[in-house]
Design a protein around this motif. Structure first.
Motif, PDB file in Angstrom:
ATOM      1  N   PRO A  44      27.057   0.004   2.391  1.00  0.00           N
ATOM      2  CA  PRO A  44      27.166   0.662   3.698  1.00  0.00           C
ATOM      3  C   PRO A  44      28.488   0.338   4.389  1.00  0.00           C
ATOM      4  CG  PRO A  44      25.707  -1.226   3.842  1.00  0.00           C
ATOM      5  CD  PRO A  44      26.088  -1.075   2.386  1.00  0.00           C
ATOM      6  N   THR A  45      28.905   1.225   5.249  1.00  0.00           N
ATOM      7  CA  THR A  45      30.068   1.000   6.103  1.00  0.00           C
ATOM      8  C   THR A  45      29.568   0.555   7.463  1.00  0.00           C
ATOM      9  OG1 THR A  45      31.368   2.673   4.958  1.00  0.00           O
ATOM     10  CG2 THR A  45      32.071   2.103   7.183  1.00  0.00           C
ATOM     11  N   LEU A  46      30.154  -0.518   7.968  1.00  0.00           N
ATOM     12  CA  LEU A  46      29.803  -1.023   9.294  1.00  0.00           C
ATOM     13  C   LEU A  46      30.999  -0.813  10.218  1.00  0.00           C
ATOM     14  CD1 LEU A  46      28.181  -4.395   8.184  1.00  0.00           C
ATOM     15  CD2 LEU A  46      27.019  -2.250   8.721  1.00  0.00           C
ATOM     16  N   ASN A  47      30.755  -0.172  11.354  1.00  0.00           N
ATOM     17  CA  ASN A  47      31.816   0.117  12.324  1.00  0.00           C
ATOM     18  C   ASN A  47      31.549  -0.609  13.629  1.00  0.00           C
ATOM     19  OD1 ASN A  47      33.503   2.347  11.094  1.00  0.00           O
ATOM     20  ND2 ASN A  47      31.452   3.204  10.872  1.00  0.00           N
ATOM     21  N   THR A  48      32.592  -1.195  14.174  1.00  0.00           N
ATOM     22  CA  THR A  48      32.549  -1.723  15.533  1.00  0.00           C
ATOM     23  C   THR A  48      33.702  -1.072  16.290  1.00  0.00           C
ATOM     24  OG1 THR A  48      34.051  -3.601  15.231  1.00  0.00           O
ATOM     25  CG2 THR A  48      31.730  -3.951  14.651  1.00  0.00           C
ATOM     26  N   GLU A  49      33.841  -1.439  17.534  1.00  0.00           N
ATOM     27  CA  GLU A  49      34.924  -0.883  18.343  1.00  0.00           C
ATOM     28  C   GLU A  49      36.299  -1.218  17.769  1.00  0.00           C
ATOM     29  OE1 GLU A  49      36.424  -1.754  22.795  1.00  0.00           O
ATOM     30  OE2 GLU A  49      34.302  -1.233  22.597  1.00  0.00           O
ATOM     31  N   ARG A  50      36.420  -2.390  17.125  1.00  0.00           N
ATOM     32  CA  ARG A  50      37.730  -2.854  16.657  1.00  0.00           C
ATOM     33  C   ARG A  50      37.858  -2.990  15.148  1.00  0.00           C
ATOM     34  NH1 ARG A  50      38.272  -8.272  19.703  1.00  0.00           N
ATOM     35  NH2 ARG A  50      39.800  -8.516  18.073  1.00  0.00           N
ATOM     36  N   LEU A  51      36.774  -2.834  14.414  1.00  0.00           N
ATOM     37  CA  LEU A  51      36.802  -3.172  12.994  1.00  0.00           C
ATOM     38  C   LEU A  51      35.934  -2.233  12.184  1.00  0.00           C
ATOM     39  CD1 LEU A  51      37.720  -5.458  10.975  1.00  0.00           C
ATOM     40  CD2 LEU A  51      35.525  -6.525  11.472  1.00  0.00           C
ATOM     41  N   ILE A  52      36.359  -1.985  10.956  1.00  0.00           N
ATOM     42  CA  ILE A  52      35.555  -1.246   9.994  1.00  0.00           C
ATOM     43  C   ILE A  52      35.399  -2.140   8.765  1.00  0.00           C
ATOM     44  CG2 ILE A  52      35.396   0.783   8.511  1.00  0.00           C
ATOM     45  CD1 ILE A  52      37.396   2.151  10.427  1.00  0.00           C
ATOM     46  N   LEU A  53      34.157  -2.357   8.351  1.00  0.00           N
ATOM     47  CA  LEU A  53      33.879  -3.039   7.079  1.00  0.00           C
ATOM     48  C   LEU A  53      33.356  -1.959   6.149  1.00  0.00           C
ATOM     49  CD1 LEU A  53      32.047  -6.226   8.380  1.00  0.00           C
ATOM     50  CD2 LEU A  53      34.426  -6.011   7.699  1.00  0.00           C
ATOM     51  N   ARG A  54      34.115  -1.685   5.104  1.00  0.00           N
ATOM     52  CA  ARG A  54      33.769  -0.556   4.243  1.00  0.00           C
ATOM     53  C   ARG A  54      33.804  -0.962   2.784  1.00  0.00           C
ATOM     54  NH1 ARG A  54      38.219   1.030   1.680  1.00  0.00           N
ATOM     55  NH2 ARG A  54      40.263   0.867   2.645  1.00  0.00           N
TER      56      ARG A  54
ATOM     57  N   LYS B 262      24.811  -8.277  -1.945  1.00  0.00           N
ATOM     58  CA  LYS B 262      25.640  -9.196  -1.166  1.00  0.00           C
ATOM     59  C   LYS B 262      27.039  -9.149  -1.745  1.00  0.00           C
ATOM     60  CE  LYS B 262      21.862 -12.349  -0.283  1.00  0.00           C
ATOM     61  NZ  LYS B 262      21.303 -13.661  -0.599  1.00  0.00           N
ATOM     62  N   SER B 263      28.012  -8.986  -0.905  1.00  0.00           N
ATOM     63  CA  SER B 263      29.373  -8.858  -1.408  1.00  0.00           C
ATOM     64  C   SER B 263      30.364  -8.969  -0.271  1.00  0.00           C
ATOM     65  CB  SER B 263      29.534  -7.498  -2.098  1.00  0.00           C
ATOM     66  OG  SER B 263      30.800  -7.384  -2.654  1.00  0.00           O
ATOM     67  N   THR B 264      31.621  -8.964  -0.639  1.00  0.00           N
ATOM     68  CA  THR B 264      32.717  -8.924   0.309  1.00  0.00           C
ATOM     69  C   THR B 264      33.116  -7.473   0.508  1.00  0.00           C
ATOM     70  OG1 THR B 264      33.488 -11.027  -0.533  1.00  0.00           O
ATOM     71  CG2 THR B 264      35.043  -9.756   0.760  1.00  0.00           C
ATOM     72  N   ARG B 265      33.254  -7.072   1.739  1.00  0.00           N
ATOM     73  CA  ARG B 265      33.717  -5.726   2.034  1.00  0.00           C
ATOM     74  C   ARG B 265      35.180  -5.784   2.403  1.00  0.00           C
ATOM     75  NH1 ARG B 265      28.824  -5.846   5.053  1.00  0.00           N
ATOM     76  NH2 ARG B 265      27.251  -4.531   4.116  1.00  0.00           N
ATOM     77  N   LEU B 266      35.816  -4.663   2.313  1.00  0.00           N
ATOM     78  CA  LEU B 266      37.200  -4.567   2.724  1.00  0.00           C
ATOM     79  C   LEU B 266      37.245  -4.404   4.239  1.00  0.00           C
ATOM     80  CD1 LEU B 266      40.082  -4.385   1.585  1.00  0.00           C
ATOM     81  CD2 LEU B 266      39.854  -1.923   1.805  1.00  0.00           C
ATOM     82  N   ASN B 267      38.062  -5.186   4.898  1.00  0.00           N
ATOM     83  CA  ASN B 267      38.229  -5.105   6.341  1.00  0.00           C
ATOM     84  C   ASN B 267      39.404  -4.188   6.655  1.00  0.00           C
ATOM     85  OD1 ASN B 267      36.264  -7.093   6.732  1.00  0.00           O
ATOM     86  ND2 ASN B 267      37.779  -8.683   6.434  1.00  0.00           N
ATOM     87  N   SER B 268      39.195  -3.266   7.542  1.00  0.00           N
ATOM     88  CA  SER B 268      40.307  -2.448   8.016  1.00  0.00           C
ATOM     89  C   SER B 268      40.118  -2.207   9.504  1.00  0.00           C
ATOM     90  CB  SER B 268      40.380  -1.120   7.254  1.00  0.00           C
ATOM     91  OG  SER B 268      39.196  -0.380   7.395  1.00  0.00           O
ATOM     92  N   SER B 269      41.221  -2.057  10.182  1.00  0.00           N
ATOM     93  CA  SER B 269      41.127  -1.849  11.634  1.00  0.00           C
ATOM     94  C   SER B 269      41.170  -0.361  11.942  1.00  0.00           C
ATOM     95  CB  SER B 269      42.255  -2.574  12.347  1.00  0.00           C
ATOM     96  OG  SER B 269      43.499  -2.118  11.870  1.00  0.00           O
TER      97      SER B 269
END
Length: 70
Positions: A4-14, A62-69
């Motif tokens: 899944p992709t998780l979005n916040t106001e400042r960050l995207i974990l995809r 369980k894994s590491t997602r890529l962080n992007s702003s």
């Protein structure tokens, strides 16, 4: 199930994308970046790391997602 992709106001974990491999390999091969993280990695080693991360998600969600702003 896909990662899944998780979005916040400042960050995207995809999830990882194929196009992420080259810039990730460039970071992993940089001696300054890797100074405190271990030895620099070859492109093959970096790609293998991505494969392990994706496989970890596939096996137990369980894994590491890529962080992007934004």
């Amino acid at each position: 199930m896909s990662i899944p992709t998780l979005n916040t106001e400042r960050l995207i974990l995809r999830p990882w994308r194929e196009g992420d491999r080259a810039p990730f390999a460039a970071l992993n091969s940089d001696t300054h970046v890797m100074e405190f993280l271990g030895s620099p990695l070859s492109r093959e080693q970096s790609d293998a790391m991505v494969d392990r991360i994706v496989a970890k998600w596939d096996s137990d969600r369980k894994s590491t997602r890529l962080n992007s702003s934004h």
